[in-house]
Design a protein around this motif. Sequence first.
Motif, PDB file in Angstrom:
ATOM      1  N   ASN A  51      11.332  -5.810  -6.917  1.00  0.00           N
ATOM      2  CA  ASN A  51      12.117  -5.074  -5.932  1.00  0.00           C
ATOM      3  C   ASN A  51      11.415  -5.121  -4.581  1.00  0.00           C
ATOM      4  OD1 ASN A  51      14.268  -3.816  -7.620  1.00  0.00           O
ATOM      5  ND2 ASN A  51      12.504  -2.898  -8.646  1.00  0.00           N
ATOM      6  N   GLY A  52      12.206  -5.048  -3.536  1.00  0.00           N
ATOM      7  CA  GLY A  52      11.643  -4.910  -2.206  1.00  0.00           C
ATOM      8  C   GLY A  52      11.908  -6.084  -1.286  1.00  0.00           C
ATOM      9  N   THR A  53      11.846  -5.782  -0.005  1.00  0.00           N
ATOM     10  CA  THR A  53      11.901  -6.771   1.063  1.00  0.00           C
ATOM     11  C   THR A  53      10.717  -6.473   1.982  1.00  0.00           C
ATOM     12  OG1 THR A  53      13.216  -5.344   2.513  1.00  0.00           O
ATOM     13  CG2 THR A  53      14.427  -6.802   0.994  1.00  0.00           C
ATOM     14  N   LYS A  54      10.468  -7.325   2.944  1.00  0.00           N
ATOM     15  CA  LYS A  54       9.386  -7.048   3.880  1.00  0.00           C
ATOM     16  C   LYS A  54       9.578  -5.685   4.537  1.00  0.00           C
ATOM     17  CE  LYS A  54       9.691 -10.992   6.145  1.00  0.00           C
ATOM     18  NZ  LYS A  54       9.383 -12.064   7.151  1.00  0.00           N
ATOM     19  N   GLU A  55      10.794  -5.413   4.963  1.00  0.00           N
ATOM     20  CA  GLU A  55      11.050  -4.159   5.666  1.00  0.00           C
ATOM     21  C   GLU A  55      10.931  -2.947   4.753  1.00  0.00           C
ATOM     22  OE1 GLU A  55      11.171  -3.729   8.946  1.00  0.00           O
ATOM     23  OE2 GLU A  55      10.671  -5.868   8.892  1.00  0.00           O
ATOM     24  N   SER A  56      11.481  -3.047   3.529  1.00  0.00           N
ATOM     25  CA  SER A  56      11.437  -1.882   2.643  1.00  0.00           C
ATOM     26  C   SER A  56      10.010  -1.588   2.192  1.00  0.00           C
ATOM     27  CB  SER A  56      12.352  -2.088   1.436  1.00  0.00           C
ATOM     28  OG  SER A  56      11.850  -3.080   0.562  1.00  0.00           O
ATOM     29  N   ILE A  57       9.221  -2.640   1.984  1.00  0.00           N
ATOM     30  CA  ILE A  57       7.841  -2.416   1.550  1.00  0.00           C
ATOM     31  C   ILE A  57       7.003  -1.846   2.688  1.00  0.00           C
ATOM     32  CG2 ILE A  57       5.727  -3.620   0.851  1.00  0.00           C
ATOM     33  CD1 ILE A  57       7.535  -5.232  -1.073  1.00  0.00           C
ATOM     34  N   LYS A  58       7.230  -2.314   3.896  1.00  0.00           N
ATOM     35  CA  LYS A  58       6.554  -1.709   5.051  1.00  0.00           C
ATOM     36  C   LYS A  58       6.890  -0.224   5.142  1.00  0.00           C
ATOM     37  CE  LYS A  58       6.372  -5.783   8.102  1.00  0.00           C
ATOM     38  NZ  LYS A  58       6.933  -6.367   9.348  1.00  0.00           N
ATOM     39  N   SER A  59       8.146   0.112   4.864  1.00  0.00           N
ATOM     40  CA  SER A  59       8.580   1.506   4.933  1.00  0.00           C
ATOM     41  C   SER A  59       7.916   2.356   3.852  1.00  0.00           C
ATOM     42  CB  SER A  59      10.104   1.575   4.804  1.00  0.00           C
ATOM     43  OG  SER A  59      10.559   2.907   4.800  1.00  0.00           O
ATOM     44  N   ILE A  60       7.841   1.814   2.645  1.00  0.00           N
ATOM     45  CA  ILE A  60       7.189   2.530   1.544  1.00  0.00           C
ATOM     46  C   ILE A  60       5.726   2.794   1.875  1.00  0.00           C
ATOM     47  CG2 ILE A  60       6.379   2.305  -0.845  1.00  0.00           C
ATOM     48  CD1 ILE A  60       9.008   0.690  -1.370  1.00  0.00           C
ATOM     49  N   ALA A  89       4.524 -10.383  -6.057  1.00  0.00           N
ATOM     50  CA  ALA A  89       3.434 -11.250  -5.606  1.00  0.00           C
ATOM     51  C   ALA A  89       3.631 -11.749  -4.183  1.00  0.00           C
ATOM     52  CB  ALA A  89       3.291 -12.427  -6.565  1.00  0.00           C
ATOM     53  N   LEU A  90       4.873 -12.024  -3.815  1.00  0.00           N
ATOM     54  CA  LEU A  90       5.169 -12.553  -2.490  1.00  0.00           C
ATOM     55  C   LEU A  90       4.728 -11.602  -1.376  1.00  0.00           C
ATOM     56  CD1 LEU A  90       6.586 -14.959  -1.065  1.00  0.00           C
ATOM     57  CD2 LEU A  90       8.712 -13.640  -1.167  1.00  0.00           C
ATOM     58  N   TYR A  91       4.656 -10.299  -1.703  1.00  0.00           N
ATOM     59  CA  TYR A  91       4.361  -9.290  -0.691  1.00  0.00           C
ATOM     60  C   TYR A  91       2.980  -8.650  -0.866  1.00  0.00           C
ATOM     61  CZ  TYR A  91       9.411  -9.757  -0.097  1.00  0.00           C
ATOM     62  OH  TYR A  91      10.686 -10.259   0.093  1.00  0.00           O
ATOM     63  N   LEU A  92       2.126  -9.227  -1.690  1.00  0.00           N
ATOM     64  CA  LEU A  92       0.803  -8.639  -1.904  1.00  0.00           C
ATOM     65  C   LEU A  92       0.003  -8.559  -0.610  1.00  0.00           C
ATOM     66  CD1 LEU A  92      -0.272 -10.260  -5.293  1.00  0.00           C
ATOM     67  CD2 LEU A  92      -0.129  -7.813  -4.829  1.00  0.00           C
ATOM     68  N   GLN A  93      -0.049  -9.661   0.131  1.00  0.00           N
ATOM     69  CA  GLN A  93      -0.854  -9.681   1.344  1.00  0.00           C
ATOM     70  C   GLN A  93      -0.280  -8.743   2.399  1.00  0.00           C
ATOM     71  OE1 GLN A  93      -3.828 -11.926   1.508  1.00  0.00           O
ATOM     72  NE2 GLN A  93      -4.163 -10.096   2.737  1.00  0.00           N
ATOM     73  N   LEU A  94       1.041  -8.744   2.539  1.00  0.00           N
ATOM     74  CA  LEU A  94       1.693  -7.830   3.484  1.00  0.00           C
ATOM     75  C   LEU A  94       1.334  -6.391   3.165  1.00  0.00           C
ATOM     76  CD1 LEU A  94       3.898  -7.120   5.675  1.00  0.00           C
ATOM     77  CD2 LEU A  94       5.529  -7.094   3.774  1.00  0.00           C
ATOM     78  N   THR A  95       1.388  -6.043   1.891  1.00  0.00           N
ATOM     79  CA  THR A  95       1.093  -4.666   1.469  1.00  0.00           C
ATOM     80  C   THR A  95      -0.358  -4.320   1.734  1.00  0.00           C
ATOM     81  OG1 THR A  95       2.789  -4.867  -0.260  1.00  0.00           O
ATOM     82  CG2 THR A  95       1.241  -3.046  -0.450  1.00  0.00           C
ATOM     83  N   ALA A  96      -1.253  -5.223   1.345  1.00  0.00           N
ATOM     84  CA  ALA A  96      -2.683  -4.976   1.544  1.00  0.00           C
ATOM     85  C   ALA A  96      -3.014  -4.803   3.025  1.00  0.00           C
ATOM     86  CB  ALA A  96      -3.496  -6.114   0.944  1.00  0.00           C
ATOM     87  N   ASP A  97      -2.377  -5.584   3.862  1.00  0.00           N
ATOM     88  CA  ASP A  97      -2.626  -5.504   5.300  1.00  0.00           C
ATOM     89  C   ASP A  97      -2.035  -4.241   5.928  1.00  0.00           C
ATOM     90  OD1 ASP A  97      -3.927  -7.930   5.161  1.00  0.00           O
ATOM     91  OD2 ASP A  97      -2.235  -9.110   5.924  1.00  0.00           O
ATOM     92  N   SER A  98      -1.065  -3.623   5.242  1.00  0.00           N
ATOM     93  CA  SER A  98      -0.367  -2.467   5.794  1.00  0.00           C
ATOM     94  C   SER A  98      -0.987  -1.134   5.390  1.00  0.00           C
ATOM     95  CB  SER A  98       1.109  -2.481   5.362  1.00  0.00           C
ATOM     96  OG  SER A  98       1.758  -3.665   5.796  1.00  0.00           O
ATOM     97  N   VAL A  99      -1.731  -1.122   4.291  1.00  0.00           N
ATOM     98  CA  VAL A  99      -2.327   0.128   3.789  1.00  0.00           C
ATOM     99  C   VAL A  99      -3.477   0.558   4.693  1.00  0.00           C
ATOM    100  CG1 VAL A  99      -3.697   1.121   1.923  1.00  0.00           C
ATOM    101  CG2 VAL A  99      -1.646  -0.199   1.389  1.00  0.00           C
ATOM    102  N   THR A 100      -3.495   1.818   5.060  1.00  0.00           N
ATOM    103  CA  THR A 100      -4.574   2.348   5.896  1.00  0.00           C
ATOM    104  C   THR A 100      -5.400   3.425   5.196  1.00  0.00           C
ATOM    105  OG1 THR A 100      -3.079   3.987   6.891  1.00  0.00           O
ATOM    106  CG2 THR A 100      -3.320   1.864   8.031  1.00  0.00           C
ATOM    107  N   LYS A 101      -4.887   4.020   4.135  1.00  0.00           N
ATOM    108  CA  LYS A 101      -5.621   5.083   3.447  1.00  0.00           C
ATOM    109  C   LYS A 101      -6.668   4.485   2.496  1.00  0.00           C
ATOM    110  CE  LYS A 101      -3.023   9.384   3.261  1.00  0.00           C
ATOM    111  NZ  LYS A 101      -2.183   9.285   4.434  1.00  0.00           N
TER     112      LYS A 101
END
Length: 250
Positions: free
Chosen positions: A14-23, A44-56
């Motif tokens: 589940n998810g798109t670039k935008e929805s995962i950024k929002s989550i 898997a396609l969004y692993l790097q995007l997610t890792a780069d977006s997490v700040t906590k």
Amino acid sequence: MARKFFVGGNFKMNGTKESIKSIVKNLNDAQLDSNVEVVIAPPALYLQLTADSVTKSNIAVSAQNVYDKPNGAYTGEISVSQLKDSGIHWTILGHSERRTLLKETDEVVASKTKFAIDGGVSVIWCCGESLEERESGNTISVIEKQLAALASKVSGADWDKIVIAYEPIWAIGTGKVATVQQAQEVHEAIRNWLKANVSDEVADKTRILYGGSVNGKNCKELAKEKDIDGFLVGGASLKPEFVDIVNSNL
């Protein structure tokens, strides 16, 4: 022994670039219990995007699968070294959907688990029974068989890198939830099996998560049980209520 509460979010396919950024933004902005370890698993396609977006600092990112071979001619797979190269230090293994839909055996899951740990990636290792196995009274024997396969591959300090997630297959994505008593009974049985077959120390230290249709309404009651050390959340991890689940142990 006090075990640090752990909440995993499995986004599944589940998810798109935008929805995962929002989550991720929702999690970054939320007041999360700092004593809870949070691990989210996007596709898997969004692993790097997610890792780069997490700040906590208490939120880590996990893969949903990894292969038990080094880099090579394995089309469609992801290696442990590739995860580490991307800053990903967790993977989910043995989820019921991979066991049932993709026919991964107990032995395959155990082999993947050992390979991941040896390569420096920690594992959310899943186990659970089908509705037929539950109704025939075989829940504990099914899970003990899954645990035995795991214990045949891992030993010693390997267990420090494993979080166990009990997921009754009949309660995943169905809206059905095991009663608090049913969940606690299985968690206690898993801990007793570890005590009898691995060691008292591993039984005391290993975190055991519940993962059957957990949501913002049922999480607090489940979190009170002595052998439930957190949750592996599916659909609710895509929603704002995931914050409530992370904070359910407050």
